[in-house]
Scaffold this motif. Structure first.
Motif, mmCIF file in Angstrom:
data_model
loop_
_atom_site.group_PDB
_atom_site.id
_atom_site.type_symbol
_atom_site.label_atom_id
_atom_site.label_comp_id
_atom_site.label_asym_id
_atom_site.label_seq_id
_atom_site.Cartn_x
_atom_site.Cartn_y
_atom_site.Cartn_z
ATOM 1 N N SER A 230 133.994 28.427 -17.325
ATOM 2 C CA SER A 230 135.294 28.988 -16.954
ATOM 3 C C SER A 230 135.093 30.351 -16.294
ATOM 4 C CB SER A 230 136.179 29.139 -18.200
ATOM 5 O OG SER A 230 137.418 29.721 -17.868
ATOM 6 N N VAL A 231 135.541 30.468 -15.050
ATOM 7 C CA VAL A 231 135.390 31.720 -14.306
ATOM 8 C C VAL A 231 136.669 32.011 -13.537
ATOM 9 C CG1 VAL A 231 132.885 31.491 -14.051
ATOM 10 C CG2 VAL A 231 134.403 30.550 -12.293
ATOM 11 N N ASN A 232 136.795 33.234 -13.060
ATOM 12 C CA ASN A 232 137.911 33.629 -12.206
ATOM 13 C C ASN A 232 137.492 33.422 -10.755
ATOM 14 O OD1 ASN A 232 140.280 34.682 -11.192
ATOM 15 N ND2 ASN A 232 139.582 36.813 -11.352
ATOM 16 N N ALA A 233 137.718 32.232 -10.235
ATOM 17 C CA ALA A 233 137.250 31.881 -8.897
ATOM 18 C C ALA A 233 138.135 32.502 -7.820
ATOM 19 C CB ALA A 233 137.229 30.368 -8.730
ATOM 20 N N VAL A 234 137.484 33.010 -6.771
ATOM 21 C CA VAL A 234 138.211 33.542 -5.618
ATOM 22 C C VAL A 234 137.810 32.833 -4.326
ATOM 23 C CG1 VAL A 234 138.512 35.825 -6.656
ATOM 24 C CG2 VAL A 234 136.519 35.384 -5.199
ATOM 25 N N ASP A 235 136.656 32.153 -4.336
ATOM 26 C CA ASP A 235 136.170 31.496 -3.124
ATOM 27 C C ASP A 235 135.316 30.289 -3.505
ATOM 28 O OD1 ASP A 235 135.331 30.782 -0.621
ATOM 29 O OD2 ASP A 235 134.001 32.504 -0.319
ATOM 30 N N THR A 236 135.896 29.101 -3.380
ATOM 31 C CA THR A 236 135.153 27.874 -3.714
ATOM 32 C C THR A 236 134.472 27.262 -2.495
ATOM 33 O OG1 THR A 236 137.149 26.531 -3.412
ATOM 34 C CG2 THR A 236 136.671 27.323 -5.647
ATOM 35 N N LEU A 237 134.625 27.897 -1.330
ATOM 36 C CA LEU A 237 133.955 27.406 -0.132
ATOM 37 C C LEU A 237 132.446 27.419 -0.345
ATOM 38 C CD1 LEU A 237 134.114 26.558 2.878
ATOM 39 C CD2 LEU A 237 133.889 28.995 3.442
ATOM 40 N N GLY A 238 131.830 26.268 -0.254
ATOM 41 C CA GLY A 238 130.388 26.183 -0.420
ATOM 42 C C GLY A 238 129.927 26.062 -1.855
ATOM 43 N N ALA A 239 130.854 26.087 -2.818
ATOM 44 C CA ALA A 239 130.442 25.999 -4.222
ATOM 45 C C ALA A 239 129.760 24.661 -4.522
ATOM 46 C CB ALA A 239 131.652 26.187 -5.144
ATOM 47 N N GLY A 240 130.257 23.596 -3.902
ATOM 48 C CA GLY A 240 129.610 22.298 -4.079
ATOM 49 C C GLY A 240 128.212 22.269 -3.480
ATOM 50 N N ASP A 241 128.048 22.941 -2.330
ATOM 51 C CA ASP A 241 126.726 23.026 -1.705
ATOM 52 C C ASP A 241 125.763 23.814 -2.586
ATOM 53 O OD1 ASP A 241 128.197 21.889 0.347
ATOM 54 O OD2 ASP A 241 128.367 23.767 1.465
ATOM 55 N N LYS A 267 126.364 26.279 -13.695
ATOM 56 C CA LYS A 267 126.429 27.718 -13.963
ATOM 57 C C LYS A 267 126.273 28.529 -12.688
ATOM 58 C CE LYS A 267 124.531 27.121 -18.627
ATOM 59 N NZ LYS A 267 123.341 27.347 -19.500
ATOM 60 N N VAL A 268 125.324 28.130 -11.842
ATOM 61 C CA VAL A 268 125.115 28.838 -10.578
ATOM 62 C C VAL A 268 126.348 28.702 -9.690
ATOM 63 C CG1 VAL A 268 123.642 29.090 -8.548
ATOM 64 C CG2 VAL A 268 122.640 28.372 -10.728
ATOM 65 N N ALA A 269 126.870 27.485 -9.575
ATOM 66 C CA ALA A 269 128.029 27.237 -8.714
ATOM 67 C C ALA A 269 129.260 27.988 -9.212
ATOM 68 C CB ALA A 269 128.316 25.744 -8.648
ATOM 69 N N ALA A 270 129.444 28.045 -10.529
ATOM 70 C CA ALA A 270 130.602 28.741 -11.088
ATOM 71 C C ALA A 270 130.548 30.234 -10.773
ATOM 72 C CB ALA A 270 130.666 28.520 -12.599
ATOM 73 N N VAL A 271 129.395 30.845 -10.987
ATOM 74 C CA VAL A 271 129.257 32.275 -10.682
ATOM 75 C C VAL A 271 129.446 32.532 -9.196
ATOM 76 C CG1 VAL A 271 127.664 34.237 -10.691
ATOM 77 C CG2 VAL A 271 127.772 32.719 -12.671
ATOM 78 N N SER A 272 128.936 31.620 -8.357
ATOM 79 C CA SER A 272 129.036 31.813 -6.906
ATOM 80 C C SER A 272 130.476 31.842 -6.431
ATOM 81 C CB SER A 272 128.267 30.718 -6.162
ATOM 82 O OG SER A 272 128.974 29.498 -6.155
ATOM 83 N N ALA A 273 131.370 31.142 -7.153
ATOM 84 C CA ALA A 273 132.775 31.084 -6.754
ATOM 85 C C ALA A 273 133.546 32.352 -7.100
ATOM 86 C CB ALA A 273 133.441 29.873 -7.409
ATOM 87 N N THR A 274 132.922 33.286 -7.807
ATOM 88 C CA THR A 274 133.621 34.513 -8.213
ATOM 89 C C THR A 274 133.538 35.614 -7.159
ATOM 90 O OG1 THR A 274 131.672 35.426 -9.368
ATOM 91 C CG2 THR A 274 133.167 34.006 -10.641
ATOM 92 N N VAL A 275 132.752 35.388 -6.098
ATOM 93 C CA VAL A 275 132.639 36.364 -5.006
ATOM 94 C C VAL A 275 132.727 35.624 -3.677
ATOM 95 C CG1 VAL A 275 131.248 37.986 -6.348
ATOM 96 C CG2 VAL A 275 130.113 36.221 -5.003
ATOM 97 N N TYR A 276 132.905 36.380 -2.604
ATOM 98 C CA TYR A 276 133.007 35.778 -1.284
ATOM 99 C C TYR A 276 131.628 35.420 -0.746
ATOM 100 C CZ TYR A 276 137.743 37.836 -1.132
ATOM 101 O OH TYR A 276 139.030 38.198 -1.394
#
Length: 292
Positions: A230-241, A267-276
């Motif tokens: 569970s994270v505070n996502a701001v940018d999911t673009l590329g999170a699947g990649d 875990k990596v994808a979730a953290v990545s979605a918290t920044v642009y």
């Protein structure tokens, strides 16, 4: 260091960030941020794999246009080798993307000419022989026969990154790849787990955004779930990649089993979605890991 071959889309993304809905037709608006970066499923997965500690090679159709040259220079900056199968000078490998940071949603406009002149597949065959695994996003049906048959000949694992169903998957899935797909991937109403018996592949995982990941391997009586962080996502673009690239790293570099590789990738994808941005997202994960 493990070697990964990433086959598929590699382009330039121009990304606009703003809090709010997508603008209506025939209006103007200013965005709070805009960035230009490498894009495409295979490219982003390769960048993630390289940043985590693997050795990436990208095989794509990029061409020799000015945009193509920029893409190749940026990939070189990440230490990634690029094999360009296209001799065309007018390949429009560029996308314009609007990210609604309030909902962490993205709307994508992509442009690409029909692929023109092709180089031979000699270098592709050579790289397949030398790699530890292959990730393929299914976008280039022109390489399917060479890719699949050469991988089978040399006993290389293939990881398939899929979104919507494409007719080419009917052939690809019969080569026993590891299927990692989104919840929208369906054929005749059947998802990736339900299609296992028909196509005979051994492993499948279905990502569902913030919902749990569903996965199954041959021998399991039923599919199981992995809770998504569970994270505070701001940018999911590329999170699947990022998820795909991280899965490959933990599976083939760290030699994790299927479930553990999926858990770590989430875990990596979730953290990545918290920044642009993909690169900033992976860096965010690496910095957090150092503090633990």
């Amino acid at each position: 260091m493990s070697k990964g071959l990433f086959v598929g889309l590699c382009g330039l993304d121009v990304v606009f960030y703003e809090k709010g809905k997508f603008p209506v037709e025939d209006t103007k608006m200013k965005c709070s941020d805009v960035r230009a970066c490498i894009g495409g499923p295979a490219a982003n997965a390769a960048i993630t794999f390289a940043m985590l500690g693997g050795e990436s090679t990208v095989v794509s159709y990029i061409g020799s246009s000015a945009i193509g040259q920029v893409i190749k220079r940026q990939m070189a900056d990440y230490g990634i080798k690029v094999i360009d199968l296209c001799e065309d000078s007018d390949v429009k490998c560029i996308s314009s993307i609007y990210v609604n940071t309030t909902n962490a949603t993205r709307t994508i406009f992509s442009g690409r000419n029909d692929i023109g002149k092709l180089t031979t597949f000699d270098e592709l065959e050579k790289q397949i022989e030398q790699t530890d695994f292959i990730l393929y996003d299914g976008h280039f049906s022109q390489v399917d026969d060479c890719l699949l048959e050469t991988a089978k000949k040399h006993g290389k694992d293939i990881v398939i990154d899929v979104g919507d169903w494409k007719d080419t998957f009917d052939k690809i899935l019969r080569y026993n790849p590891t299927l990692i797909c989104s919840k929208v991937f369906k054929k005749n109403g059947k998802n990736g787990v339900q299609l296992m018996e028909e196509y005979g592949y051994d492993k499948v995982a279905i990502t569902k955004g913030s919902a749990p990941i569903e996965y199954k391997t041959v021998g399991m009586p039923r599919s199981e779930e992995i809770a998504a962080p569970s994270v505070n996502a701001v940018d999911t673009l590329g999170a699947g990649d990022v998820f795909h690239g991280a899965y490959c790293y933990f599976r083939y570099s760290k030699h994790c089993d299927f479930r553990a590789a999926l858990e770590n990738a989430s875990k990596v994808a979730a953290v990545s979605a918290t920044v642009y941005g993909v690169v900033n997202g992976v860096n965010e994960y690496l910095n957090a890991a150092k503090k633990q």
